[in-house]
Design a protein around this motif. Sequence first.
Motif, PDB file in Angstrom:
ATOM      1  N   HIS A  72     -42.229  70.397 -90.228  1.00  0.00           N
ATOM      2  CA  HIS A  72     -43.102  70.264 -89.063  1.00  0.00           C
ATOM      3  C   HIS A  72     -44.442  69.692 -89.494  1.00  0.00           C
ATOM      4  CE1 HIS A  72     -41.077  72.077 -85.647  1.00  0.00           C
ATOM      5  NE2 HIS A  72     -40.584  72.990 -86.432  1.00  0.00           N
ATOM      6  N   LYS A  86     -45.366  80.447 -89.773  1.00  0.00           N
ATOM      7  CA  LYS A  86     -46.492  79.529 -89.601  1.00  0.00           C
ATOM      8  C   LYS A  86     -46.302  78.724 -88.309  1.00  0.00           C
ATOM      9  CE  LYS A  86     -47.504  76.034 -92.619  1.00  0.00           C
ATOM     10  NZ  LYS A  86     -47.665  75.531 -94.012  1.00  0.00           N
ATOM     11  N   PHE A  87     -45.074  78.296 -88.102  1.00  0.00           N
ATOM     12  CA  PHE A  87     -44.771  77.535 -86.895  1.00  0.00           C
ATOM     13  C   PHE A  87     -44.968  78.380 -85.642  1.00  0.00           C
ATOM     14  CE2 PHE A  87     -41.625  76.190 -83.678  1.00  0.00           C
ATOM     15  CZ  PHE A  87     -42.112  74.933 -83.428  1.00  0.00           C
ATOM     16  N   ALA A 109     -38.301  74.144 -92.228  1.00  0.00           N
ATOM     17  CA  ALA A 109     -39.369  74.472 -91.267  1.00  0.00           C
ATOM     18  C   ALA A 109     -40.697  73.863 -91.714  1.00  0.00           C
ATOM     19  CB  ALA A 109     -39.504  75.987 -91.125  1.00  0.00           C
ATOM     20  N   ASP A 110     -40.782  73.563 -92.990  1.00  0.00           N
ATOM     21  CA  ASP A 110     -42.004  72.963 -93.523  1.00  0.00           C
ATOM     22  C   ASP A 110     -42.120  71.484 -93.132  1.00  0.00           C
ATOM     23  OD1 ASP A 110     -44.375  73.210 -94.948  1.00  0.00           O
ATOM     24  OD2 ASP A 110     -43.480  72.362 -96.760  1.00  0.00           O
ATOM     25  N   ASN A 119     -42.673  79.728 -93.507  1.00  0.00           N
ATOM     26  CA  ASN A 119     -42.927  78.523 -92.716  1.00  0.00           C
ATOM     27  C   ASN A 119     -42.523  78.677 -91.254  1.00  0.00           C
ATOM     28  OD1 ASN A 119     -44.197  76.724 -94.545  1.00  0.00           O
ATOM     29  ND2 ASN A 119     -42.241  76.457 -95.596  1.00  0.00           N
ATOM     30  N   SER A 120     -41.505  79.489 -90.997  1.00  0.00           N
ATOM     31  CA  SER A 120     -41.142  79.773 -89.613  1.00  0.00           C
ATOM     32  C   SER A 120     -42.272  80.530 -88.933  1.00  0.00           C
ATOM     33  CB  SER A 120     -39.860  80.605 -89.546  1.00  0.00           C
ATOM     34  OG  SER A 120     -38.804  79.932 -90.180  1.00  0.00           O
ATOM     35  N   SER A 169     -39.167  83.596 -92.099  1.00  0.00           N
ATOM     36  CA  SER A 169     -39.600  82.997 -93.354  1.00  0.00           C
ATOM     37  C   SER A 169     -41.048  82.545 -93.185  1.00  0.00           C
ATOM     38  CB  SER A 169     -38.713  81.798 -93.679  1.00  0.00           C
ATOM     39  OG  SER A 169     -39.090  80.693 -92.891  1.00  0.00           O
ATOM     40  N   ASP A 184     -36.401  77.826 -94.429  1.00  0.00           N
ATOM     41  CA  ASP A 184     -37.836  77.792 -94.689  1.00  0.00           C
ATOM     42  C   ASP A 184     -38.287  76.422 -95.167  1.00  0.00           C
ATOM     43  OD1 ASP A 184     -40.366  79.356 -94.919  1.00  0.00           O
ATOM     44  OD2 ASP A 184     -40.221  78.673 -96.992  1.00  0.00           O
TER      45      ASP A 184
END
Lengths: 237, 237
Positions: free
Chosen positions: B85, B132-133, B82-83, B129-130, B127, B79
Motif C-alpha cells: 500500500h 498500519k493500513f 500489505a506493505d 502492516n495490516s 500483522s 504482512d
Amino acid sequence: MAGRPAEPEVIWSRPERAARGPRPAYTRAEIAAVAVRIADADGLDAVSMRRVAGELGCGTMSLYNYVPRKEDLYELMVDLVADEHELPERPTGDWRADLTGLAHGSRAIMRRHPWMSRLMSAAYGFSPNSMKFLEYSLWCLDPLDLPYGQKVELVAMVNGVVTTYVANEIETAERTRSLPWSAEREQEIRTAHLAKELATGRYPRLAAAVAADSGPVDMEAVFDRALSRVLNSFARG
Amino acid sequence: MAGRPAEPEVIWSRPERAARGPRPAYTRAEIAAVAVRIADADGLDAVSMRRVAGELGCGTMSLYNYVPRKEDLYELMVDLVADEHELPERPTGDWRADLTGLAHGSRAIMRRHPWMSRLMSAAYGFSPNSMKFLEYSLWCLDPLDLPYGQKVELVAMVNGVVTTYVANEIETAERTRSLPWSAEREQEIRTAHLAKELATGRYPRLAAAVAADSGPVDMEAVFDRALSRVLNSFARG
DNA sequence: GCCCAGTTACGTACAGCGTACGTAGTGAGG
DNA sequence: CCTCACTACGTACGCTGTACGTAACTGGGC
C-alpha cells in the motif's frame, strides 16, 4: 477400464445413474450427507476421500466412481446444504422483506455449517439447489423496477455480505480446530498481543476504537445493519 | 533442544532476532518474499515448507526456526504484501475520496497477488502492516462525525467488498491451476452446462438475466458501483 | 577468556493426503 | 447368450506438515 483420467466436465452434467452396468450402491445425496456430517463434526479438513469412503462403507477408490475429483465432493456438499433453504411458495411482493428473510436464512445455514463460508468464497455457485436459490432471489425482485444486471448485482452483494460476515464471525473458532491448544487460549493470546501493540501508541485510532466498544459485540445486529445498508442503497436508487 | 512443540503465541510477539545464539541466516522479509514469489508464480498451493526452504537455500526443517507453523508463513506473506500500500502522508480531508483510493489500492494489490483473497477471508488481519493500513483507514474517517464503532463497521464493509469482488473475479482463473486442462476448456464446459440448464426453463429469471447482459462485464465498473453504494450508505447516515 | 545455555541447522521418519493404474466381478442391451 | 460398459477396490506413488534427535555455533555473565 473407464476413460478415468478425470475428463473435463461438470459433475452436474454427468447422470447420477449410468445407462449400463450394475446399479450404484450409493446415491449422491447419501455421499454428500456423510461428507457434511464429517465436516460439521470435525471440520472441512477432516473430509478426506478415505474417511468419507470409510464411513460410507466402501473402499477409498470406489468413491471415485461417484466423484471424479475431490472438488466435486465439495460441490455435492454445497448443493446438499443449499437445499436447507426453506423457500416460501412465492415471494410476498415486499422485495426488501423477502431478501432480508433469504439473507437470514443463508446466515443461519452457514452458521450451522461453519465450513460453508470457505467453500462459498471458492464459488461453487452453479449446483442445482444454488441455482434454485438464485432464481428465487431474483423472483423476489420482480416488484423492483431495475434492469436485470442491477438485480443480479444486488443479489450478489447480499450474498457477499452474508458470506463475509459469517466468515468473520466463525474464523476464530474454525482456525482453532487445527491448533494443539484451546480456543480460549488462542483468543487470550491474540487479545494480549493486540493490547500490547495498541499500548505502543502507534495506532491511536485503533486503540480508541477498541477502547470505545464496551462488552461483547452483537454480531447479528452488525450483520443486520450492513444488510440494511446494502438494501437501502438499492431502494433509493 | 528448543521448547519446540509449537507453543501458543502470535508470531509477531516473538522477536525476529533472538537474544542468544548464532545470527539467523535469513530475515522474515526474505522468507516472505520467497513465499510470495512462489505463490504469484504457481499458486498458493505451491507454497510448501519444502519448496520455500529449497528456494531459500536451507534445509526444510530449518525453516521452522523462523516460522513455527505453516500458518505463520501465510501471516508473513500477508504482512509483506500489505506493505505494498502506498499510503499518502496524510488523508486529504475528503474521507469518501480517501477511502475510495484505499479500496482501489487494495483491489490492485489483491489482483496482483491472486492468492491474497483466499488468505484474507481467513482473516490474518493483525500483522503490523495490516494494522498500519487499518489505522490509516480510520484516520481518513476523522472528518466523519460517527462513533468509532460505526467507523470500524464502515472500514470492515469496504474491505469486505474488495475481498469479495476480487475473489469473484479471480476464482475461475485460480481454480484452473489445479486442473489438468486449460482455463479456456474449463470456461467452455461450465458455460455449456449453464446454457443447457437455463434452456430447461426451470430458471426463467436467471436465463433472462444471462440473456440481458451483452458482451463482457466490466468488473471494475461493477466494483466501483458496489463500493460507492457502501460509501453512500454511510454518507447519508 | 572461558563456559554453557540457548539458538541455529538439518537429516530422518511418520502419518496422512489425492489419485493413477490394474484387475476382477457384475448386469443390462443387442 | 455374448459383450462391454460399468462398479468395486487393493496397491502404490509422490506429495504434504511436522515431531524428534543430533551436531555446530555464539554471545552474555563470570
